[in-house]
Motif scaffolding. Structure first.
Motif, PDB file in Angstrom:
ATOM      1  N   SER A  30      18.449 -60.106   8.359  1.00  0.00           N
ATOM      2  CA  SER A  30      18.278 -59.942   9.809  1.00  0.00           C
ATOM      3  C   SER A  30      16.866 -59.457  10.170  1.00  0.00           C
ATOM      4  CB  SER A  30      19.315 -58.945  10.346  1.00  0.00           C
ATOM      5  OG  SER A  30      19.131 -57.674   9.735  1.00  0.00           O
ATOM      6  N   VAL A  31      16.076 -59.106   9.165  1.00  0.00           N
ATOM      7  CA  VAL A  31      14.704 -58.647   9.396  1.00  0.00           C
ATOM      8  C   VAL A  31      13.749 -59.482   8.558  1.00  0.00           C
ATOM      9  CG1 VAL A  31      15.338 -56.269   9.976  1.00  0.00           C
ATOM     10  CG2 VAL A  31      14.892 -56.877   7.593  1.00  0.00           C
ATOM     11  N   GLU A  67      10.766 -53.976   8.475  1.00  0.00           N
ATOM     12  CA  GLU A  67      10.842 -53.030   9.577  1.00  0.00           C
ATOM     13  C   GLU A  67      11.997 -53.431  10.477  1.00  0.00           C
ATOM     14  OE1 GLU A  67       7.632 -51.147  12.729  1.00  0.00           O
ATOM     15  OE2 GLU A  67       7.073 -52.830  11.485  1.00  0.00           O
ATOM     16  N   GLY A  68      12.653 -52.441  11.052  1.00  0.00           N
ATOM     17  CA  GLY A  68      13.717 -52.716  12.005  1.00  0.00           C
ATOM     18  C   GLY A  68      15.076 -52.308  11.494  1.00  0.00           C
ATOM     19  N   GLU A  69      16.062 -52.529  12.347  1.00  0.00           N
ATOM     20  CA  GLU A  69      17.439 -52.168  12.014  1.00  0.00           C
ATOM     21  C   GLU A  69      17.933 -53.019  10.845  1.00  0.00           C
ATOM     22  OE1 GLU A  69      21.790 -52.033  14.146  1.00  0.00           O
ATOM     23  OE2 GLU A  69      20.006 -51.838  15.396  1.00  0.00           O
ATOM     24  N   GLY A  70      18.437 -52.359   9.825  1.00  0.00           N
ATOM     25  CA  GLY A  70      18.931 -53.052   8.645  1.00  0.00           C
ATOM     26  C   GLY A  70      17.869 -53.294   7.582  1.00  0.00           C
ATOM     27  N   ALA A  71      16.653 -52.798   7.809  1.00  0.00           N
ATOM     28  CA  ALA A  71      15.550 -53.055   6.875  1.00  0.00           C
ATOM     29  C   ALA A  71      15.816 -52.467   5.492  1.00  0.00           C
ATOM     30  CB  ALA A  71      14.241 -52.523   7.441  1.00  0.00           C
ATOM     31  N   GLU A  72      16.319 -51.235   5.447  1.00  0.00           N
ATOM     32  CA  GLU A  72      16.553 -50.605   4.142  1.00  0.00           C
ATOM     33  C   GLU A  72      17.567 -51.378   3.308  1.00  0.00           C
ATOM     34  OE1 GLU A  72      15.997 -46.057   3.873  1.00  0.00           O
ATOM     35  OE2 GLU A  72      17.024 -46.435   5.795  1.00  0.00           O
ATOM     36  N   GLU A  73      18.641 -51.808   3.933  1.00  0.00           N
ATOM     37  CA  GLU A  73      19.672 -52.561   3.222  1.00  0.00           C
ATOM     38  C   GLU A  73      19.138 -53.919   2.776  1.00  0.00           C
ATOM     39  OE1 GLU A  73      20.082 -51.199   6.261  1.00  0.00           O
ATOM     40  OE2 GLU A  73      21.477 -49.556   5.838  1.00  0.00           O
TER      41      GLU A  73
END
Length: 89
Positions: A30-31, A67-73
């Motif tokens: 998603s990123v 970068e952004g929501e869900g980036a770490e996963e």
């Protein structure tokens, strides 16, 4: 911005089959994920051509960033792929 450092595990580096598998997985996130070697400009991890021109060989350390929501996963998933032998049948 989140980053992960990972060592390329595939014996052929990020070429051919490993590049195709990695690009497909990165494109499905998603990123936007980028990948670079320490002294190079980042390329999109979702681009087979970008991955192949990176010139990452077996044992090279690469830096993944997103970068952004869900980036770490997303980075965790892609880092697992880079750290796996992807050219085995």
């Amino acid at each position: 911005m989140f980053e992960r450092r990972v060592t390329v595990a595939s014996k052929v580096g990020l070429h051919a089959r490993p590049a195709a598998l990695l690009a497909k997985a990165a494109s499905a996130q998603s990123v936007k994920i980028t990948i670079r070697k320490d002294e190079t400009d980042p390329v999109e991890a979702g681009s087979i051509l970008g991955l192949m021109t990176l010139g990452a060989s077996h044992g090279d350390e690469v830096v993944l960033a997103a970068e952004g929501e869900g980036a770490e996963e997303a980075l965790d998933e892609i880092a697992d792929l880079v750290g796996t032998e992807l050219d085995a049948e």
